[in-house]
Structure formats: C-alpha cells, structure tokens
Design a protein around this motif. Structure first.
Motif, PDB file in Angstrom:
ATOM      1  N   THR A 199      32.458  63.944  35.711  1.00  0.00           N
ATOM      2  CA  THR A 199      33.630  64.522  35.031  1.00  0.00           C
ATOM      3  C   THR A 199      34.347  65.616  35.810  1.00  0.00           C
ATOM      4  OG1 THR A 199      34.433  65.174  32.834  1.00  0.00           O
ATOM      5  CG2 THR A 199      32.525  66.370  33.660  1.00  0.00           C
ATOM      6  N   THR A 200      35.595  65.872  35.396  1.00  0.00           N
ATOM      7  CA  THR A 200      36.486  66.846  36.029  1.00  0.00           C
ATOM      8  C   THR A 200      35.793  68.190  36.240  1.00  0.00           C
ATOM      9  OG1 THR A 200      38.174  65.790  34.655  1.00  0.00           O
ATOM     10  CG2 THR A 200      38.852  67.752  35.869  1.00  0.00           C
ATOM     11  N   THR A 201      35.145  68.683  35.193  1.00  0.00           N
ATOM     12  CA  THR A 201      34.537  70.007  35.272  1.00  0.00           C
ATOM     13  C   THR A 201      33.378  70.037  36.281  1.00  0.00           C
ATOM     14  OG1 THR A 201      35.270  70.752  33.116  1.00  0.00           O
ATOM     15  CG2 THR A 201      33.169  71.638  33.872  1.00  0.00           C
ATOM     16  N   ASP A 232      39.138  56.493  31.403  1.00  0.00           N
ATOM     17  CA  ASP A 232      38.201  57.160  30.489  1.00  0.00           C
ATOM     18  C   ASP A 232      38.840  58.440  29.929  1.00  0.00           C
ATOM     19  OD1 ASP A 232      36.323  59.354  30.077  1.00  0.00           O
ATOM     20  OD2 ASP A 232      34.729  58.220  31.012  1.00  0.00           O
ATOM     21  N   ASP A 287      50.881  74.343  34.131  1.00  0.00           N
ATOM     22  CA  ASP A 287      51.347  73.677  35.349  1.00  0.00           C
ATOM     23  C   ASP A 287      52.745  73.111  35.083  1.00  0.00           C
ATOM     24  OD1 ASP A 287      51.925  71.683  37.245  1.00  0.00           O
ATOM     25  OD2 ASP A 287      49.820  71.159  37.530  1.00  0.00           O
ATOM     26  N   GLY A 319      39.552  72.202  30.361  1.00  0.00           N
ATOM     27  CA  GLY A 319      38.482  72.475  31.321  1.00  0.00           C
ATOM     28  C   GLY A 319      38.511  73.933  31.767  1.00  0.00           C
ATOM     29  N   ASN A 320      39.312  74.746  31.107  1.00  0.00           N
ATOM     30  CA  ASN A 320      39.413  76.176  31.420  1.00  0.00           C
ATOM     31  C   ASN A 320      38.746  76.954  30.279  1.00  0.00           C
ATOM     32  OD1 ASN A 320      40.154  78.584  32.583  1.00  0.00           O
ATOM     33  ND2 ASN A 320      42.302  78.006  32.854  1.00  0.00           N
ATOM     34  N   ILE A 341      37.883  69.207  23.282  1.00  0.00           N
ATOM     35  CA  ILE A 341      37.379  67.931  23.821  1.00  0.00           C
ATOM     36  C   ILE A 341      37.087  68.073  25.316  1.00  0.00           C
ATOM     37  CG2 ILE A 341      39.627  66.878  24.343  1.00  0.00           C
ATOM     38  CD1 ILE A 341      38.545  64.268  23.035  1.00  0.00           C
ATOM     39  N   LEU A 390      32.282  63.628  21.060  1.00  0.00           N
ATOM     40  CA  LEU A 390      30.868  63.249  21.150  1.00  0.00           C
ATOM     41  C   LEU A 390      30.031  63.988  20.116  1.00  0.00           C
ATOM     42  CD1 LEU A 390      31.213  62.947  24.869  1.00  0.00           C
ATOM     43  CD2 LEU A 390      29.704  61.346  23.697  1.00  0.00           C
TER      44      LEU A 390
HETATM   45  P1  NAI Z   1      42.964  67.865  34.176  1.00  0.00           P
HETATM   46  O1  NAI Z   1      42.781  68.862  35.258  1.00  0.00           O
HETATM   47  O2  NAI Z   1      43.627  66.562  34.455  1.00  0.00           O
HETATM   48  O3  NAI Z   1      43.752  68.535  32.948  1.00  0.00           O
HETATM   49  C1  NAI Z   1      43.569  69.818  32.478  1.00  0.00           C
HETATM   50  C2  NAI Z   1      44.954  70.412  32.243  1.00  0.00           C
HETATM   51  O4  NAI Z   1      44.833  71.663  31.589  1.00  0.00           O
HETATM   52  C3  NAI Z   1      45.710  70.649  33.554  1.00  0.00           C
HETATM   53  O5  NAI Z   1      46.950  69.971  33.533  1.00  0.00           O
HETATM   54  C4  NAI Z   1      45.888  72.165  33.597  1.00  0.00           C
HETATM   55  O6  NAI Z   1      47.108  72.556  34.202  1.00  0.00           O
HETATM   56  C5  NAI Z   1      45.827  72.540  32.116  1.00  0.00           C
HETATM   57  N1  NAI Z   1      45.444  73.935  31.864  1.00  0.00           N
HETATM   58  C6  NAI Z   1      44.560  74.722  32.532  1.00  0.00           C
HETATM   59  N2  NAI Z   1      44.505  75.949  31.985  1.00  0.00           N
HETATM   60  C7  NAI Z   1      45.360  75.945  30.928  1.00  0.00           C
HETATM   61  C8  NAI Z   1      45.753  76.905  29.965  1.00  0.00           C
HETATM   62  N3  NAI Z   1      45.268  78.152  29.994  1.00  0.00           N
HETATM   63  N4  NAI Z   1      46.633  76.539  29.015  1.00  0.00           N
HETATM   64  C9  NAI Z   1      47.172  75.287  28.972  1.00  0.00           C
HETATM   65  N5  NAI Z   1      46.850  74.332  29.883  1.00  0.00           N
HETATM   66  C10 NAI Z   1      45.956  74.650  30.837  1.00  0.00           C
HETATM   67  O7  NAI Z   1      41.503  67.600  33.576  1.00  0.00           O
HETATM   68  P2  NAI Z   1      41.078  66.386  32.622  1.00  0.00           P
HETATM   69  O8  NAI Z   1      40.567  65.267  33.451  1.00  0.00           O
HETATM   70  O9  NAI Z   1      42.145  66.158  31.643  1.00  0.00           O
HETATM   71  O10 NAI Z   1      39.776  67.010  31.915  1.00  0.00           O
HETATM   72  C11 NAI Z   1      39.877  68.116  31.037  1.00  0.00           C
HETATM   73  C12 NAI Z   1      38.491  68.475  30.503  1.00  0.00           C
HETATM   74  O11 NAI Z   1      37.983  67.401  29.718  1.00  0.00           O
HETATM   75  C13 NAI Z   1      37.441  68.696  31.578  1.00  0.00           C
HETATM   76  O12 NAI Z   1      36.545  69.703  31.145  1.00  0.00           O
HETATM   77  C14 NAI Z   1      36.715  67.369  31.651  1.00  0.00           C
HETATM   78  O13 NAI Z   1      35.434  67.499  32.228  1.00  0.00           O
HETATM   79  C15 NAI Z   1      36.693  66.984  30.199  1.00  0.00           C
HETATM   80  N6  NAI Z   1      36.548  65.570  29.853  1.00  0.00           N
HETATM   81  C16 NAI Z   1      36.060  65.323  28.592  1.00  0.00           C
HETATM   82  C17 NAI Z   1      35.918  64.033  28.145  1.00  0.00           C
HETATM   83  C18 NAI Z   1      35.377  63.775  26.789  1.00  0.00           C
HETATM   84  O14 NAI Z   1      35.059  62.627  26.471  1.00  0.00           O
HETATM   85  N7  NAI Z   1      35.228  64.756  25.933  1.00  0.00           N
HETATM   86  C19 NAI Z   1      36.293  62.878  28.986  1.00  0.00           C
HETATM   87  C20 NAI Z   1      36.855  63.256  30.267  1.00  0.00           C
HETATM   88  C21 NAI Z   1      36.975  64.554  30.661  1.00  0.00           C
END
Ligand code: NAI
Length: 475
Positions: A199-201, A232, A287, A319-320, A341, A390
């Motif tokens: 995952t991203t994190t 995903d 962003d 993820g922040n 999420i 989950l």
């Molecule tokens: P990403 O990096 O594509 O998207 C995160 C977005 O949040 C970015 O566009 C970023 O600019 C924005 N962001 C950061 N700080 C912010 C703030 N203070 N306010 C508003 N926006 C802000 O990452 P992705 O792939 O979308 O993953 C996000 C999180 O979800 C990660 O922690 C990842 O590991 C997790 N994840 C969870 C899943 C699940 O099933 N629950 C599945 C896939 C990923």
C-alpha cells in the motif's frame, strides 16, 4: 502447528467463501496453473502481514501452491475475518481436530499488544529461524525487523518518551523483550531477501528508509503497479467505502453532504461512490493538480474549516495525519459520521478526541461509537478511526484484489528467484508484467481486445504484444 485464531469451528464457512472467491480471482488462479509444476517459491519462507480476509486466504494458498512456506498476520487489529483465518489455519486438507494449513496469528478485535505479539510470532519459524521474504501491507513487519536490528546494533532499545503514542511504547516494549545478545533481529534482517509492499503508506515508508540509507533489503513497490493502485485503491474503495458506511450505520447516503479529504486514488473512488449514492460530495485537497481534477470531475473543492459544520459524512483518504482534529469534531453536526479509509488511524485525532473535557464515548456495536460532547451534540466514529472498509465491512471484493494479489505473487517470485538482480532499493514491476496482470482479468469480464496491425504498431512505436505505453504514462 502453532497458530492463534478466534475460532477454528468457523473453518467450513471460511472454506465455502474461499471457494466462491477463487472463481472471482482469475489472476491468482491463472498464476497457480502457470507455476503448478515449476513451483518457483520452493524454499521461500514468506512472512505475510496483510488483512486476513477471504481474498487474502486465496493469496496465501496460491503462495503455498507455488512452493512457499508461509506464516501470516493481519496488518490491522480490526480487519481479520475470523472464518478466513480459521479456514487458512485448518487448510484445504486439514480438519478442525488436525489443522494442517498455514500458521495464522490473527483475529478481529486484537489489542495493540496482541497485534504486535502476532507480528513477532509470524516472524519466528519453529526451527528458530526467520523468514527469507516479507509480504507487507503498511510496513509494520518491515518496521519491526528494521527497528530490532537497529537497536541491536546500537546495543540498547531507547526508553519511550511520555508524549510518545501508545503504539510506539508497545513496540519498544516488545523489542526490549526480544532484542538479545545472539542478535536475533540482526539475523532475521540478514536472512531476508526482500519485501513486497502492498500500500501507498507502506511504500512511502520504504522510500524514506532508502533515502535515509537505512533500508536493509530490497523492496518491490506493488502499490504502484498500475493494476494495483489504479484499481484496488480506486475501484476497490468505490465499492467498500459504501459497504463500510452501510454496515456500520445504515444511514441513507442520498441527499447527505459528504466530505472526502484527499483526492488521490482512494479519494477518487470514494467521492465517485458517494456521488453515486446521491450524496452532495465536497473534496478537500492540498495538491493543486488533484484539486483541479476534483473540480473538473464536478466536485466542490474547499477547506474542511469551511464545511465542517454542515456535512453529514466525513471520509479521510489522505495517508497523512491530523486531518480531522478534535476541534473539528467539536464543531460538527449532531450525529455526523466520521470515518477514515487511509491506512493508519492517525488521520483522525482520536487521542485528542478522548482528551476533550467531559466527552463520553458509548459503544453502539463493535466498531461503531458515539462520542457525546458536553454541549449535547454527538458524532458517530467508525472503527475507532481505523480503516472503516475493513473495520466495519469486509474490505474490497475478490475481483479487484485478484489484480493486487497477482502483482504480489509475481513480485514475490521476482525478488525470490532473481535476488541478485535487485540490489537494495525500491522497485516497481516492469510494465509487461503489469499488462499481464490486466490481461488475466479480461476474459472474466468478456472484454475483447483490439490487436494492433504491424503497421499501426510501427506507427506508434510499440511492439504488437506490448508494452503499449512508456513508463512515464499515467493512465
Ligand atoms: P494518494 O497519495 O494517491 O492520495 C492521497 C491524497 O491526499 C493526495 O492527493 C494528497 O495530495 C492528499 N492529501 C495529503 N494531505 C492532505 C491534507 N492535509 N488535506 C487534504 N488532502 C491531503 O494515496 P492513495 O493511494 O489514495 O492512498 C491513501 C491512503 O489510503 C493511504 O494510507 C493508503 O495506504 C490507503 N489505502 C487504503 C485502502 C483501503 O482499503 N482502506 C486501499 C488502498 C490504499
């Protein structure tokens, strides 16, 4: 066989759902057929730390079919499906009285102490050795090995500071008890050929370690295979965010105001799903590119401060950390639903919420709590701020996870069998393998691909068989 699950009697139910999932996971099943004879993971000792769900059960049994010796934990205290864990422990050929599957240490509703105990157990093979591969989701297993080896080298585990988060204190305590003179963690780290990260994190953590020069073994970033993060994270969350909200609250989403914090892959899926249910969706972003995408997709984009008092549903996807603070929650509407999420629970300041003077937490049911403020209004928090899809539902469905997990299996084969070609670093799988994963899922959806003519292929400068795009193409 050593293992710890909630209830082995659930194994039959788990097995029946695994059989249904196998049909929905054509990529994994194709990989099983492709490698049935060569068994490229023979000799691999894989420690997996990834949500112990039905879909993960199909992944685990694929790794075993390819020859691997596997031990498993969940990467979140709430994400285990107990029937999946039981079925994996019992195994396809075992019985409840004589389990012969994979050692799983996972149950829904672990304490944090239990969670880290499980992670440690899965890193210990019965002969005293450790794994030679890690399959990680979020990087907790990788973190434990790295911290153990680091503190062993330094000769001591640091004492936690008063203000350190509770979980960090638990990790330090575990390491204090397990770091030893024989260099247990150093040996575990030395024995590992590589990690594949889901995952991203977790990927973010790996790049940080590599930049700091502290990464101890090579890593494949599975998340950034196109057939992982663009499917995903996006389509998976588009499905499971609604599932989480429905199972937790059953509140009608249509007509409500929903705020999605973050418009990356996960945010795009969530915003789309909430709009599909008829919610008026507002996005927050830092962003400019993602903010512009959200605007052009038709969403209002503004700051949380502007809308915190009018929204009914909040979903953090960044993820922040510290995205929704205790102060924000104090200003929300009565019965606003607050959920995350993203991978870790620190997107919502749960620790800060618990410290609000006079606040009262009441359990509605497991993973659904109201928090009442002294002024009389209350909010509904899902999965205690942990990933709600989950924690409150069953995560992503099988078909999308087949894409992610086919990448995982290919990445494990790659790192295990071609270790020499991967010096310490963080890698993504080559594009032809990404395209292969997609191909394996087309038939099931009745997709008919157009084939390039030789002249067309030459005109756009690609091979008839692909890859069809340059590496910098963004999809
Ligand atoms: P990403 O990096 O594509 O998207 C995160 C977005 O949040 C970015 O566009 C970023 O600019 C924005 N962001 C950061 N700080 C912010 C703030 N203070 N306010 C508003 N926006 C802000 O990452 P992705 O792939 O979308 O993953 C996000 C999180 O979800 C990660 O922690 C990842 O590991 C997790 N994840 C969870 C899943 C699940 O099933 N629950 C599945 C896939 C990923």
């Amino acid at each position: 066989m050593d293992f710890k699950v909630a209830d082995l009697a659930l194994a039959d139910f788990g097995r029946r759902e695994i059989q249904l999932a196998e049909h929905e996971m054509p990529g994994l099943m194709a990989v099983r057929r492709e490698y049935a004879e060569s068994r490229p993971l023979s000799g691999a000792k894989i420690m997996g730390s990834l949500h112990m769900t039905i879909q993960t059960a199909v992944l685990i049994e694929t790794l075993v079919a390819l020859g691997a010796d596997v031990r498993w934990v969940s990467c979140n205290i709430f994400s285990t499906q107990d029937h999946a864990a039981a079925a994996v422990a019992v195994g396809p050929e075992g019985t409840v009285d004589a389990p012969s599957g994979v050692p799983v240490f996972a149950w829904k509703g672990e304490t944090l102490e239990e969670y880290w105990w499980c992670t440690d157990q899965a890193l210990r093979w019965p002969d005293g050795s450790g794994p030679n591969m890690i399959l990680d989701d979020g990087g907790d297993a990788t973190l434990l090995v790295h911290k153990g080896a680091e503190y062993e080298k330094a000769g001591a585990v640091p004492s936690p500071a008063e203000e350190d988060p509770e979980e960090w204190k638990i990790i330090l305590d575990l390491l204090r008890r397990t770091v030893n003179d024989e260099g247990r963690w150093t040996k575990v780290a030395e024995g590992i050929r590589g990690v594949t990260e889901e995952t991203t994190t977790g990927v973010h953590r790996l790049y940080e370690m590599f930049k700091a020069g502290t990464l101890l073994f090579p890593a494949i970033n599975v998340n950034d295979s196109v057939t992982k993060s663009k499917f995903d994270n996006k389509y998976g969350c588009r499905h499971s965010v609604i599932d989480g909200l429905n199972r937790a609250t059953d509140v009608l989403i249509g007509g409500k105001v929903a705020v999605v914090c973050g418009y990356g892959d996960v945010g795009k899926g969530c915003a789309d799903a909430l709009r599909g249910q008829g919610a008026r969706v507002i996005v927050t972003e830092i962003d400019p590119i993602c903010a512009l995408q959200a605007a052009m997709d038709g969403f209002q984009v503004t700051t949380l401060e502007d809308v915190v008092g009018i929204a009914d549903i909040f979903v953090t996807t960044t993820g922040n950390y510290d995205i929704i603070t205790a102060d924000h929650m104090g200003r929300m509407k009565h019965n606003a639903i607050v959920s995350n999420i993203g991978h870790f629970d620190n997107e919502i300041d749960m620790a800060g919420l618990a410290k609000v003077p006079g606040i009262v937490k009441t359990e509605v049911k497991p993973q659904v709590h109201t928090w009442s403020f002294p002024d009389g209004h209350q909010i509904i928090v899902l999965a205690e701020g942990r990933l709600m899809n989950l924690g409150c539902a069953t995560g992503h469905p099988s078909f999308v996870m087949s894409n992610s997990f086919t990448n995982q299996v290919i990445a494990q084969i790659e790192l295990f069998t071609k270790t020499d070609q991967y010096p310490i670093g963080v890698y993504v799988l080559p594009k032809h393998l990404d395209e292969k994963v997609a191909r394996l899922h087309l038939d099931a959806l009745g997709v008919k691909l157009t084939t390039l003519t030789k002249a067309q292929a030459e005109y756009i400068g690609v091979d008839i068989e692909g890859p069809f795009k340059p590496d910098h193409y963004r999809y």
